[in-house]
Design a protein around this motif. Structure first.
Motif, PDB file in Angstrom:
ATOM      1  N   LEU A  45       0.470  -1.477   0.039  1.00 33.12           N
ATOM      2  CA  LEU A  45       0.408   0.131   0.302  1.00 33.12           C
ATOM      3  C   LEU A  45       0.802   1.302  -0.237  1.00 33.12           C
ATOM      4  O   LEU A  45       0.863   1.984  -0.309  1.00 33.12           O
ATOM      5  CB  LEU A  45      -1.096  -0.064   1.456  1.00 33.12           C
ATOM      6  CG  LEU A  45      -1.881  -1.564   1.038  1.00 33.12           C
ATOM      7  CD1 LEU A  45      -2.549  -1.273   2.481  1.00 33.12           C
ATOM      8  CD2 LEU A  45      -2.987  -0.503   0.283  1.00 33.12           C
ATOM      9  N   VAL A  46       2.163   1.082   1.366  1.00 34.49           N
ATOM     10  CA  VAL A  46       2.549   2.065   0.894  1.00 34.49           C
ATOM     11  C   VAL A  46       3.218   2.424  -0.391  1.00 34.49           C
ATOM     12  O   VAL A  46       3.571   3.719  -1.244  1.00 34.49           O
ATOM     13  CB  VAL A  46       3.895   1.735   1.966  1.00 34.49           C
ATOM     14  CG1 VAL A  46       5.444   3.293   2.142  1.00 34.49           C
ATOM     15  CG2 VAL A  46       3.271   2.294   3.039  1.00 34.49           C
ATOM     16  N   ASN A  47       4.141   2.283  -0.744  1.00 37.53           N
ATOM     17  CA  ASN A  47       4.584   1.607  -3.162  1.00 37.53           C
ATOM     18  C   ASN A  47       3.260   2.541  -3.639  1.00 37.53           C
ATOM     19  O   ASN A  47       4.150   3.058  -4.484  1.00 37.53           O
ATOM     20  CB  ASN A  47       5.021   0.733  -2.985  1.00 37.53           C
ATOM     21  CG  ASN A  47       6.409  -0.365  -2.187  1.00 37.53           C
ATOM     22  OD1 ASN A  47       6.890   0.667  -2.012  1.00 37.53           O
ATOM     23  ND2 ASN A  47       6.815  -1.564  -2.502  1.00 37.53           N
ATOM     24  N   PHE A  60      -4.416   6.785  -0.812  1.00 34.48           N
ATOM     25  CA  PHE A  60      -5.154   6.125   0.690  1.00 34.48           C
ATOM     26  C   PHE A  60      -5.295   6.607   1.834  1.00 34.48           C
ATOM     27  O   PHE A  60      -4.367   7.378   2.217  1.00 34.48           O
ATOM     28  CB  PHE A  60      -4.167   4.565   0.858  1.00 34.48           C
ATOM     29  CG  PHE A  60      -4.289   3.862   0.080  1.00 34.48           C
ATOM     30  CD1 PHE A  60      -5.814   2.973  -0.020  1.00 34.48           C
ATOM     31  CD2 PHE A  60      -3.389   3.993  -0.579  1.00 34.48           C
ATOM     32  CE1 PHE A  60      -5.136   1.830  -1.565  1.00 34.48           C
ATOM     33  CE2 PHE A  60      -3.202   2.777  -2.227  1.00 34.48           C
ATOM     34  CZ  PHE A  60      -4.438   2.055  -2.032  1.00 34.48           C
ATOM     35  N   ALA A  61      -5.678   6.915   2.626  1.00 37.00           N
ATOM     36  CA  ALA A  61      -6.474   7.435   3.339  1.00 37.00           C
ATOM     37  C   ALA A  61      -6.265   6.996   4.709  1.00 37.00           C
ATOM     38  O   ALA A  61      -6.096   5.541   4.690  1.00 37.00           O
ATOM     39  CB  ALA A  61      -8.189   7.957   4.073  1.00 37.00           C
ATOM     40  N   ASN A  62      -5.562   7.379   5.798  1.00 39.24           N
ATOM     41  CA  ASN A  62      -4.977   7.019   6.564  1.00 39.24           C
ATOM     42  C   ASN A  62      -5.233   7.206   8.152  1.00 39.24           C
ATOM     43  O   ASN A  62      -6.491   8.236   8.300  1.00 39.24           O
ATOM     44  CB  ASN A  62      -3.698   7.560   7.314  1.00 39.24           C
ATOM     45  CG  ASN A  62      -2.633   6.816   6.409  1.00 39.24           C
ATOM     46  OD1 ASN A  62      -2.159   6.433   5.985  1.00 39.24           O
ATOM     47  ND2 ASN A  62      -1.113   8.657   5.514  1.00 39.24           N
ATOM     48  N   PRO A  63      -5.779   6.177   8.782  1.00 34.04           N
ATOM     49  CA  PRO A  63      -4.353   4.859   8.694  1.00 34.04           C
ATOM     50  C   PRO A  63      -5.076   3.556   8.220  1.00 34.04           C
ATOM     51  O   PRO A  63      -6.580   3.637   7.973  1.00 34.04           O
ATOM     52  CB  PRO A  63      -4.479   4.886  10.143  1.00 34.04           C
ATOM     53  CG  PRO A  63      -5.543   4.719  10.516  1.00 34.04           C
ATOM     54  CD  PRO A  63      -6.434   5.822  10.000  1.00 34.04           C
ATOM     55  N   PRO A  64      -4.278   2.648   6.522  1.00 35.51           N
ATOM     56  CA  PRO A  64      -5.047   1.701   6.033  1.00 35.51           C
ATOM     57  C   PRO A  64      -5.345   0.761   7.503  1.00 35.51           C
ATOM     58  O   PRO A  64      -4.137   0.497   8.007  1.00 35.51           O
ATOM     59  CB  PRO A  64      -4.327   1.518   4.911  1.00 35.51           C
ATOM     60  CG  PRO A  64      -3.114   2.027   5.588  1.00 35.51           C
ATOM     61  CD  PRO A  64      -3.491   2.935   5.976  1.00 35.51           C
ATOM     62  N   GLU A  65      -6.592   0.416   7.487  1.00 40.65           N
ATOM     63  CA  GLU A  65      -6.638  -0.745   9.235  1.00 40.65           C
ATOM     64  C   GLU A  65      -6.077  -2.327   8.618  1.00 40.65           C
ATOM     65  O   GLU A  65      -6.578  -3.093   7.784  1.00 40.65           O
ATOM     66  CB  GLU A  65      -7.922  -1.205   9.772  1.00 40.65           C
ATOM     67  CG  GLU A  65      -8.267  -0.204  10.386  1.00 40.65           C
ATOM     68  CD  GLU A  65      -7.338   0.580  11.223  1.00 40.65           C
ATOM     69  OE1 GLU A  65      -6.555  -0.234  11.847  1.00 40.65           O
ATOM     70  OE2 GLU A  65      -7.247   1.587  11.647  1.00 40.65           O
ATOM     71  N   ILE A  66      -4.949  -2.710   8.803  1.00 40.71           N
ATOM     72  CA  ILE A  66      -4.575  -3.988   8.444  1.00 40.71           C
ATOM     73  C   ILE A  66      -4.187  -4.698   9.591  1.00 40.71           C
ATOM     74  O   ILE A  66      -3.528  -4.647  10.619  1.00 40.71           O
ATOM     75  CB  ILE A  66      -3.275  -4.534   7.810  1.00 40.71           C
ATOM     76  CG1 ILE A  66      -3.598  -3.919   6.645  1.00 40.71           C
ATOM     77  CG2 ILE A  66      -3.272  -6.032   6.963  1.00 40.71           C
ATOM     78  CD1 ILE A  66      -2.066  -3.333   5.563  1.00 40.71           C
TER      79      ILE A  66
END
Length: 76
Positions: A45-47, A60-66
């Motif tokens: 996702l960062v890449n 991407f809206a922060n934070p992606p939840e994983i």
């Protein structure tokens, strides 16, 4: 043939700044495998967010939840 459920599941939920929303899950046999996949997915996702090849305006809206959770307890 039915197989036993794997004991760990990786869940994700994230939004884009253009209004998109995605979620999903993947099963894993061990906590270590789930955590390794979580780190790889987060790095992807960062890449993608930093890529010049991404669609214009897509962020991407922060934070992606994983999260990795244990199926029997619902805890990390």
């Amino acid at each position: 043939m039915l197989t036993a459920a794997m004991p760990y599941v990786m869940l994700w939920l994230f939004m884009t700044t253009t209004g998109g929303l995605t979620s999903g899950s993947v099963d894993f046999p061990t906590k270590e495998a789930c955590e390794a996949a979580r780190k790889e997915f987060g790095g992807m996702l960062v890449n993608l967010a930093e890529s010049t090849d991404r669609p214009p305006g897509l962020m991407f809206a922060n934070p992606p939840e994983i999260r990795c959770i244990q199926r029997t307890t619902g805890k990390p």
